[in-house]
Motif scaffolding. Structure first.
Motif, short mmCIF file in Angstrom:
data_model
loop_
_atom_site.label_atom_id
_atom_site.label_comp_id
_atom_site.label_asym_id
_atom_site.label_seq_id
_atom_site.Cartn_x
_atom_site.Cartn_y
_atom_site.Cartn_z
N THR A 220 0.79 -1.23 0.00
CA THR A 220 0.00 0.00 0.00
C THR A 220 0.83 1.28 0.00
OG1 THR A 220 -0.13 -0.25 2.40
CG2 THR A 220 -2.04 -0.99 1.13
N PHE A 221 2.12 1.17 0.23
CA PHE A 221 2.93 2.36 0.48
C PHE A 221 2.90 3.36 -0.70
CE2 PHE A 221 6.94 4.75 0.42
CZ PHE A 221 6.93 5.30 1.69
N LEU A 222 3.33 2.94 -1.88
CA LEU A 222 3.43 3.89 -2.99
C LEU A 222 2.05 4.41 -3.44
CD1 LEU A 222 6.35 2.41 -5.14
CD2 LEU A 222 6.34 4.54 -3.81
N PRO A 223 1.03 3.55 -3.58
CA PRO A 223 -0.28 4.09 -3.95
C PRO A 223 -0.84 5.06 -2.90
CG PRO A 223 -0.24 1.71 -4.26
CD PRO A 223 1.01 2.07 -3.56
N SER A 224 -0.43 4.90 -1.65
CA SER A 224 -0.91 5.81 -0.60
C SER A 224 -0.45 7.24 -0.83
CB SER A 224 -0.44 5.33 0.78
OG SER A 224 -1.08 4.13 1.13
N LEU A 225 0.70 7.42 -1.46
CA LEU A 225 1.19 8.77 -1.74
C LEU A 225 0.21 9.54 -2.63
CD1 LEU A 225 4.98 8.03 -2.41
CD2 LEU A 225 3.96 8.89 -0.28
N ASP A 226 -0.50 8.80 -3.49
CA ASP A 226 -1.46 9.44 -4.39
C ASP A 226 -2.79 9.75 -3.71
OD1 ASP A 226 0.31 9.37 -6.58
OD2 ASP A 226 -0.21 7.28 -6.97
N CYS A 227 -2.91 9.44 -2.43
CA CYS A 227 -4.12 9.74 -1.67
C CYS A 227 -3.97 11.01 -0.84
CB CYS A 227 -4.46 8.57 -0.74
SG CYS A 227 -4.79 7.03 -1.60
N LEU A 228 -2.79 11.63 -0.87
CA LEU A 228 -2.49 12.75 0.01
C LEU A 228 -2.59 14.10 -0.68
CD1 LEU A 228 0.56 11.19 1.87
CD2 LEU A 228 -1.61 11.83 2.93
N ARG A 229 -3.17 15.05 0.00
CA ARG A 229 -3.17 16.45 -0.47
C ARG A 229 -1.76 17.02 -0.29
NH1 ARG A 229 -2.37 18.98 4.10
NH2 ARG A 229 -3.56 18.62 6.01
N PRO A 230 -1.49 18.19 -0.89
CA PRO A 230 -0.18 18.81 -0.67
C PRO A 230 0.13 18.96 0.82
CG PRO A 230 -1.31 19.91 -2.46
CD PRO A 230 -2.30 18.93 -1.87
N PHE A 231 1.36 18.67 1.19
CA PHE A 231 1.87 18.70 2.56
C PHE A 231 1.26 17.61 3.44
CE2 PHE A 231 1.77 23.17 1.01
CZ PHE A 231 3.12 23.34 0.82
N GLY A 232 0.61 16.63 2.82
CA GLY A 232 0.03 15.54 3.60
C GLY A 232 1.09 14.62 4.18
N VAL A 233 0.66 13.79 5.13
CA VAL A 233 1.57 12.92 5.88
C VAL A 233 1.22 11.45 5.65
CG1 VAL A 233 2.34 12.23 8.20
CG2 VAL A 233 1.90 14.65 7.70
N LEU A 234 2.20 10.66 5.24
CA LEU A 234 2.04 9.21 5.19
C LEU A 234 2.75 8.63 6.41
CD1 LEU A 234 1.36 6.45 4.11
CD2 LEU A 234 3.15 6.69 2.39
N ALA A 235 1.96 8.09 7.33
CA ALA A 235 2.51 7.48 8.55
C ALA A 235 2.53 5.97 8.35
CB ALA A 235 1.65 7.86 9.76
N SER A 236 3.70 5.44 8.06
CA SER A 236 3.89 4.00 7.83
C SER A 236 4.30 3.36 9.14
CB SER A 236 4.96 3.79 6.76
OG SER A 236 5.23 2.42 6.59
N SER A 257 4.92 17.97 -2.08
CA SER A 257 5.77 18.25 -0.91
C SER A 257 5.32 17.43 0.29
CB SER A 257 5.77 19.75 -0.59
OG SER A 257 6.27 20.50 -1.66
N LEU A 258 5.21 16.13 0.07
CA LEU A 258 4.64 15.24 1.08
C LEU A 258 5.64 14.90 2.17
CD1 LEU A 258 2.79 12.72 -1.28
CD2 LEU A 258 1.88 14.80 -0.22
N TYR A 259 5.11 14.49 3.32
CA TYR A 259 5.91 14.00 4.44
C TYR A 259 5.68 12.50 4.60
CZ TYR A 259 6.27 18.91 5.89
OH TYR A 259 6.50 20.26 5.93
N VAL A 260 6.75 11.76 4.83
CA VAL A 260 6.66 10.33 5.13
C VAL A 260 7.38 10.08 6.44
CG1 VAL A 260 7.33 8.00 4.43
CG2 VAL A 260 6.48 9.60 2.72
#
Length: 324
Positions: A220-236, A257-260
């Motif tokens: 799910t990691f890479l497709p999750s990046l496409d679910c985020l608005r600008p400056f959104g956070v992916l918490a894995s 400009s996402l955060y992971v």
């Protein structure tokens, strides 16, 4: 002499052996706790399989439990024999009794059962830091929760909803979708049948999510990046489908400009004051009824191998506990 599950070599569920062990007396700053219930978590399978390294062989798996204090070691002033407690700690909980550092233990209110406490120390405190510390969810946010019908997922859905967020959850079956919606998810996505980033875009009118809480990992990691608005956070925060593979950090720029981040519970609870604060927030929220912790299955401690098979086979929902 007490009964415990021990692992002598890494491998599948069959390496979980039900054996007699001898425990030392609690040392300075330690407690002897009689476990009434023991939490089952994916991290247990990571240690068993060798994904996470262990300090020595053989070892007793398990990081959380709840029960009563039997004895206290020198320099322990916060607890006494007979106290109801819960803990999340280093390995060793798959046992009738265990010695545990008092710093890893919190007092358990009467309003919270041993089974609920054992099933929510790791999952509930994980949800607490994810929602309140990794990305502070506020009213009006839209959040995406992967594995929304799992133990942590159901807590994230309920608590996120109580905080005023719109909650989208991914699940693997219609039964799990119904369960997630019953626990606060506004929308569910059947990830095996639907393209979840496209569905998130559709559900949000193109606005996407402020945060994705991803305990699944590789799939799910890479497709999750496409679910985020600008400056959104992916918490894995987990690896249920396997560890996340190396990726090009440069992707984060053009995607907004996402955060992971890869947070862990043990970093948060390294501070005793923070752990006590987190546990109070969790217990108060559960006692208020805003979050219910469904213990949907119990296994005898001796049957831990079948509990692991059920967990890894996606055959569980909510929380599962082992009963000594």
């Amino acid at each position: 002499m007490v009964k415990a599950i021990r692992i002598h070599k890494i491998g599948g569920p069959e390496v979980l052996q039900f054996e007699d062990i001898t425990l030392p007396a609690p040392g300075p700053g330690e407690l002897l706790v009689k476990n009434r219930a023991i939490g089952l978590n994916f991290i247990d399978t990571y240690f068993r399989s060798g994904l996470y390294p262990v300090p020595q062989m053989p070892f007793v798996p398990g990081n959380e439990g709840a029960g009563e204090v039997l004895a206290v070691g020198p320099n322990v002033t916060e607890f006494k024999p007979g106290d109801r407690v819960a803990y999340v700690a280093t390995l060793g909980s798959y046992a009738q009794e265990r010695v545990v550092a008092a710093a890893s233990v919190v007092a358990l209110p009467d309003a919270v059962s041993f089974e609920a406490a054992a099933s929510m120390m790791l999952k509930g405190l994980t949800a607490e830091y994810l929602l309140h510390r990794t990305y502070k969810v506020k009213s009006g946010d839209t959040i995406l929760v992967h594995a929304a019908a799992g133990g942590t997922g159901l807590i994230l859905c309920q608590w996120g909803k109580a905080l005023g967020a719109t909650v989208i959850g991914t699940v693997g079956s219609q039964e799990k979708a119904d369960l997630a919606r019953a626990h606060g998810a506004d929308h569910t996505i059947l990830y095996r049948e639907e393209n979840f980033p496209a569905r998130v875009k559709e559900l949000t009118g193109g606005k996407l999510c402020g945060v994705v809480y991803d305990g699944v990992g590789k799939d799910t990691f890479l497709p999750s990046l496409d679910c985020l608005r600008p400056f959104g956070v992916l918490a894995s925060f987990g690896n249920a489908s396997g560890p996340v593979e190396p990726f090009n950090l440069g992707l984060l720029g053009p995607k907004g400009s996402l955060y992971v981040t890869r947070p862990t519970l043990f970093t948060h609870i390294a501070s005793r004051a923070t752990m006590v604060e987190m546990a109070k927030n969790l217990f108060d929220t559960v006692a208020s009824g805003k979050v219910k912790v469904p213990v949907n299955a119990t296994f005898a401690l001796a049957d831990a191998a079948n509990a692991h098979r059920a967990l890894e086979g996606r055959g569980t929902t909510g929380s599962t506990v082992l009963i000594p």
